[in-house]
Design a protein around this motif. Structure first.
Motif, PDB file in Angstrom:
ATOM      1  N   ARG A 279       8.608  29.764   9.034  1.00 18.01           N
ATOM      2  CA  ARG A 279       7.989  31.032   8.648  1.00 18.01           C
ATOM      3  C   ARG A 279       7.739  31.088   7.142  1.00 18.01           C
ATOM      4  NH1 ARG A 279      11.812  32.951  12.451  1.00 18.01           N
ATOM      5  NH2 ARG A 279      13.234  33.528  10.755  1.00 18.01           N
ATOM      6  N   ALA A 280       8.712  30.633   6.354  1.00 20.06           N
ATOM      7  CA  ALA A 280       8.542  30.647   4.900  1.00 20.06           C
ATOM      8  C   ALA A 280       7.416  29.709   4.471  1.00 20.06           C
ATOM      9  CB  ALA A 280       9.861  30.261   4.219  1.00 20.06           C
ATOM     10  N   ALA A 281       7.325  28.541   5.105  1.00 22.82           N
ATOM     11  CA  ALA A 281       6.258  27.594   4.767  1.00 22.82           C
ATOM     12  C   ALA A 281       4.891  28.174   5.102  1.00 22.82           C
ATOM     13  CB  ALA A 281       6.479  26.276   5.504  1.00 22.82           C
ATOM     14  N   ASP A 282       4.773  28.848   6.245  1.00 24.68           N
ATOM     15  CA  ASP A 282       3.493  29.450   6.618  1.00 24.68           C
ATOM     16  C   ASP A 282       3.073  30.515   5.603  1.00 24.68           C
ATOM     17  OD1 ASP A 282       3.422  27.836   8.789  1.00 24.68           O
ATOM     18  OD2 ASP A 282       4.083  29.350  10.232  1.00 24.68           O
ATOM     19  N   ARG A 283       4.037  31.316   5.163  1.00 23.51           N
ATOM     20  CA  ARG A 283       3.734  32.360   4.185  1.00 23.51           C
ATOM     21  C   ARG A 283       3.283  31.745   2.859  1.00 23.51           C
ATOM     22  NH1 ARG A 283       1.613  37.023   2.977  1.00 23.51           N
ATOM     23  NH2 ARG A 283       2.663  38.155   1.312  1.00 23.51           N
ATOM     24  N   LEU A 284       4.005  30.735   2.402  1.00 23.55           N
ATOM     25  CA  LEU A 284       3.663  30.070   1.145  1.00 23.55           C
ATOM     26  C   LEU A 284       2.296  29.404   1.231  1.00 23.55           C
ATOM     27  CD1 LEU A 284       4.460  29.051  -1.678  1.00 23.55           C
ATOM     28  CD2 LEU A 284       5.584  27.125  -0.562  1.00 23.55           C
ATOM     29  N   ASN A 285       2.010  28.740   2.338  1.00 21.44           N
ATOM     30  CA  ASN A 285       0.735  28.044   2.481  1.00 21.44           C
ATOM     31  C   ASN A 285      -0.436  29.025   2.562  1.00 21.44           C
ATOM     32  OD1 ASN A 285       1.979  25.539   2.457  1.00 21.44           O
ATOM     33  ND2 ASN A 285       2.245  25.488   4.672  1.00 21.44           N
TER      34      ASN A 285
ATOM     35  N   ARG B  54      -9.998  24.954  -2.679  1.00 17.41           N
ATOM     36  CA  ARG B  54      -9.782  23.883  -1.715  1.00 17.41           C
ATOM     37  C   ARG B  54      -8.302  23.478  -1.732  1.00 17.41           C
ATOM     38  NH1 ARG B  54     -13.963  25.198  -0.226  1.00 17.41           N
ATOM     39  NH2 ARG B  54     -15.863  23.974   0.241  1.00 17.41           N
ATOM     40  N   ILE B  55      -7.781  23.164  -0.572  1.00 16.34           N
ATOM     41  CA  ILE B  55      -6.445  22.590  -0.429  1.00 16.34           C
ATOM     42  C   ILE B  55      -6.622  21.149   0.037  1.00 16.34           C
ATOM     43  CG2 ILE B  55      -4.201  22.742   0.676  1.00 16.34           C
ATOM     44  CD1 ILE B  55      -4.748  25.103  -1.101  1.00 16.34           C
ATOM     45  N   VAL B  56      -6.278  20.201  -0.793  1.00 16.28           N
ATOM     46  CA  VAL B  56      -6.408  18.788  -0.464  1.00 16.28           C
ATOM     47  C   VAL B  56      -5.057  18.283   0.019  1.00 16.28           C
ATOM     48  CG1 VAL B  56      -6.989  16.491  -1.327  1.00 16.28           C
ATOM     49  CG2 VAL B  56      -8.226  18.488  -2.177  1.00 16.28           C
ATOM     50  N   CYS B  57      -4.989  17.871   1.280  1.00 10.72           N
ATOM     51  CA  CYS B  57      -3.745  17.393   1.890  1.00 10.72           C
ATOM     52  C   CYS B  57      -3.798  15.878   1.987  1.00 10.72           C
ATOM     53  CB  CYS B  57      -3.549  18.007   3.282  1.00 10.72           C
ATOM     54  SG  CYS B  57      -3.338  19.791   3.265  1.00 10.72           S
ATOM     55  N   THR B  58      -2.769  15.224   1.461  1.00 14.28           N
ATOM     56  CA  THR B  58      -2.737  13.763   1.478  1.00 14.28           C
ATOM     57  C   THR B  58      -1.974  13.209   2.664  1.00 14.28           C
ATOM     58  OG1 THR B  58      -0.737  13.746   0.097  1.00 14.28           O
ATOM     59  CG2 THR B  58      -2.868  13.704  -1.037  1.00 14.28           C
TER      60      THR B  58
ATOM     61  N   GLU C  19       0.509  21.832   8.630  1.00 16.96           N
ATOM     62  CA  GLU C  19       1.109  23.110   8.237  1.00 16.96           C
ATOM     63  C   GLU C  19       0.041  24.137   7.877  1.00 16.96           C
ATOM     64  OE1 GLU C  19       5.578  22.786   6.488  1.00 16.96           O
ATOM     65  OE2 GLU C  19       3.918  22.724   5.086  1.00 16.96           O
ATOM     66  N   PHE C  20      -0.991  23.721   7.164  1.00 14.54           N
ATOM     67  CA  PHE C  20      -2.037  24.663   6.769  1.00 14.54           C
ATOM     68  C   PHE C  20      -2.900  25.049   7.961  1.00 14.54           C
ATOM     69  CE2 PHE C  20      -0.971  23.084   2.558  1.00 14.54           C
ATOM     70  CZ  PHE C  20      -1.117  24.222   1.779  1.00 14.54           C
ATOM     71  N   VAL C  21      -3.236  24.075   8.814  1.00  7.43           N
ATOM     72  CA  VAL C  21      -4.137  24.344   9.933  1.00  7.43           C
ATOM     73  C   VAL C  21      -3.514  25.313  10.920  1.00  7.43           C
ATOM     74  CG1 VAL C  21      -5.291  23.274  11.910  1.00  7.43           C
ATOM     75  CG2 VAL C  21      -5.358  22.162   9.676  1.00  7.43           C
ATOM     76  N   ARG C  22      -2.206  25.230  11.124  1.00 11.71           N
ATOM     77  CA  ARG C  22      -1.573  26.088  12.132  1.00 11.71           C
ATOM     78  C   ARG C  22      -1.586  27.557  11.724  1.00 11.71           C
ATOM     79  NH1 ARG C  22       4.577  23.975  11.077  1.00 11.71           N
ATOM     80  NH2 ARG C  22       5.167  25.451   9.430  1.00 11.71           N
TER      81      ARG C  22
ATOM     82  N   ARG D  82      -8.859  27.585   6.509  1.00 11.00           N
ATOM     83  CA  ARG D  82     -10.087  26.833   6.746  1.00 11.00           C
ATOM     84  C   ARG D  82     -10.513  25.969   5.564  1.00 11.00           C
ATOM     85  NH1 ARG D  82     -12.765  28.698  11.255  1.00 11.00           N
ATOM     86  NH2 ARG D  82     -11.967  30.635  12.153  1.00 11.00           N
ATOM     87  N   ASN D  83     -10.000  26.243   4.364  1.00 15.97           N
ATOM     88  CA  ASN D  83     -10.452  25.486   3.187  1.00 15.97           C
ATOM     89  C   ASN D  83      -9.548  24.285   2.923  1.00 15.97           C
ATOM     90  OD1 ASN D  83      -8.360  27.248   2.565  1.00 15.97           O
ATOM     91  ND2 ASN D  83      -8.943  27.437   0.419  1.00 15.97           N
ATOM     92  N   VAL D  84      -9.255  23.524   3.981  1.00 18.21           N
ATOM     93  CA  VAL D  84      -8.381  22.355   3.888  1.00 18.21           C
ATOM     94  C   VAL D  84      -9.222  21.092   3.993  1.00 18.21           C
ATOM     95  CG1 VAL D  84      -6.464  21.104   4.940  1.00 18.21           C
ATOM     96  CG2 VAL D  84      -6.445  23.594   4.873  1.00 18.21           C
ATOM     97  N   VAL D  85      -8.960  20.143   3.100  1.00 15.08           N
ATOM     98  CA  VAL D  85      -9.628  18.847   3.117  1.00 15.08           C
ATOM     99  C   VAL D  85      -8.560  17.766   3.207  1.00 15.08           C
ATOM    100  CG1 VAL D  85     -11.121  17.256   1.864  1.00 15.08           C
ATOM    101  CG2 VAL D  85     -11.560  19.720   1.763  1.00 15.08           C
ATOM    102  N   ARG D  86      -8.713  16.859   4.155  1.00 15.30           N
ATOM    103  CA  ARG D  86      -7.761  15.766   4.308  1.00 15.30           C
ATOM    104  C   ARG D  86      -8.225  14.569   3.486  1.00 15.30           C
ATOM    105  NH1 ARG D  86      -4.525  13.239   8.272  1.00 15.30           N
ATOM    106  NH2 ARG D  86      -3.341  11.666   7.145  1.00 15.30           N
ATOM    107  N   ALA D  87      -7.404  14.149   2.543  1.00 11.69           N
ATOM    108  CA  ALA D  87      -7.695  12.991   1.703  1.00 11.69           C
ATOM    109  C   ALA D  87      -6.470  12.093   1.706  1.00 11.69           C
ATOM    110  CB  ALA D  87      -8.061  13.419   0.278  1.00 11.69           C
TER     111      ALA D  87
END
Length: 441
Positions: free
Chosen positions: A119-125, A134-138, A145-148, A152-157
């Protein structure tokens, strides 16, 4: 508006902020309370201007009288497309956040229960996604975590590897033979050596393989607060481990990785467990304490139980409800391990303590009541003794980092350690002395 009423002047209110909507979105409660306050404020005005038809419906629907639609306008002379400045546009790049870790995994390493960590991670994200373009996830775990949460502004790199510099073709038989030092298998740990990376587990590998008949050598390429502690442990347990320190030459590191039979990554999470200003001074002090304890153990020939890297430390059933102190099962596990060490040294002992508790485990109600009763007092005491000291350490560390003088703190800790070790009294002659010990189950 009260002043306007006393002076007999008309008062006009402009409805600008949807406080009830904010309460519903960000707090999940308080919407009715917000509308009661806004109704009281706007009802005292002679006229309320609503900037949109939706706002007009909300105000009248919640009992606000004397509402007029007054749409917002734009100064088209001042704000017009002809003022576009390409140089300024290129200079004002949007904000981007790079996330290479799973936030709930980091919180779990701190002892936060999985449900609360999620729950804390979802709130922070969610807050982070609103703050950056943009949120760039490596990593896949960070992206998940962000998608769940519907971001929508997530980019996988994904993180990549320089395949020209780091490739299997660099394997060197001569280099491997030099680091094997007569062993059969070469292990490599390429990592910093702080507490949160759990580098002690890398030393567990050759120790465990030794019991299975596999002779393995370990090479540690990296430096950090726990290096001295790991070197002492390797010497005490006679482990074939070589510590190279920080390897600046990337080509050398590539040859090491290609020549090793196995590369180890023992860290339980993808990032640190504490912020740097707290992590560094605590690790520095822990290193000093461990050095003195090992010196005392060696000088007085004591029985020394290493518990920090044991797998049971991650078993929640061995800990009390506060996750900071062992429960009865955890104390029994410590007693059993200490009993084994004493038995190896030869003192007369009773039966080994049983692993299972003699009393029933605390109920969920008792576990919930403890933080609200005794736990509250413990937290209050730590807030007056431990917390101020931690904040002082963090402030001093941050100040030195800004000035680039963190090395002074390391040097000061080294001098304090040398003085502590030099002040130890000479060791008495205890060799051959077999103490008698009694274990109470």
């Amino acid at each position: 508006m009260a002043l306007a009423t006393r002076l007999g002047l008309p008062a006009v209110a402009v409805y600008r902020t949807d406080l009830a909507g904010y309460a519903r979105t960000y707090l999940g409660t308080g919407e009715n309370t917000a509308w009661r306050r806004m109704r009281a404020v706007h009802s005292a005005a002679d006229l309320t201007l609503a900037p949109s038809s939706a706002a007009l419906r909300d105000l009248t629907g919640h009992g606000v009288p004397r509402v007029k639609l007054w749409p917002r306008g734009v100064d088209t002379v001042r704000f017009r497309p002809g003022l576009r400045d390409e140089a300024l546009r290129r200079a004002l790049a949007p904000g981007v956040m790079v996330s290479h870790e799973a936030a709930d995994g980091v919180l779990r390493t701190w002892g936060v229960p999985p449900a609360a960590a999620g729950r804390a991670a979802d709130r922070l994200n969610t807050l982070s996604a609103h703050a950056y373009a943009r949120i760039v996830c490596t990593t896949e775990s960070a992206e998940r975590e962000f998608v769940r949460t519907g971001v929508r502004n997530v980019v996988r790199a994904p993180l990549g590897v320089d395949l020209e510099r780091f490739r299997p073709g660099l394997r060197s038989t001569a280099l491997r033979t030099r680091h094997l030092r007569g062993q059969d298998v070469l292990l490599l740990l390429g990592s910093r050596l702080p507490v949160e990376k759990r580098p002690g587990r890398a030393l567990d590998a050759p120790a465990a393989l030794r019991h299975t008949g596999v002779r393995a050598a370990l090479v540690v390429a990296g430096d950090g607060p726990l290096r001295a502690e790991l070197e002492r442990r390797a010497r005490a347990e006679r482990l074939p481990a070589e510590f190279l320190g920080h390897v600046r030459d990337r080509d050398r590191l590539a040859r090491l990785q290609a020549s090793a039979d196995l590369c180890l990554a023992p860290g339980p999470a993808e990032t640190f467990g504490l912020p740097g200003p707290l992590r560094h001074p605590l690790a520095r002090r822990q290193q000093t304490v461990n050095a003195v304890v090992h010196a005392l153990s060696g000088r007085y020939d004591t029985v020394h139980l290493h518990a920090s890297d044991r797998a049971w430390t991650e078993d929640r059933s061995l800990w009390s409800v506060d996750r900071l102190h062992p429960g009865e099962r955890g104390h029994r596990r410590l007693a059993a391990d200490f009993h084994r060490l004493l038995a190896e040294r030869g003192p007369a002992l009773g039966a080994r303590p049983a692993h299972e508790p003699g009393q029933p485990p605390p109920t969920r109600v008792a576990g919930a009541l403890w933080p609200a009763t005794r736990g509250t007092g413990w937290l209050a005491r730590r807030s007056t003794d431990l917390l101020p000291q931690l904040l002082g350490l963090a402030a001093a560390e941050a100040g030195h980092q800004v000035r680039g003088t963190s090395g002074h703190l390391d040097a000061r800790a080294g001098r304090a350690l040398a003085e502590a070790l030099g002040g130890l009294p000479p060791a008495p002659c205890l060799r051959g002395f077999v103490p008698r010990a009694r274990m109470e189950g």
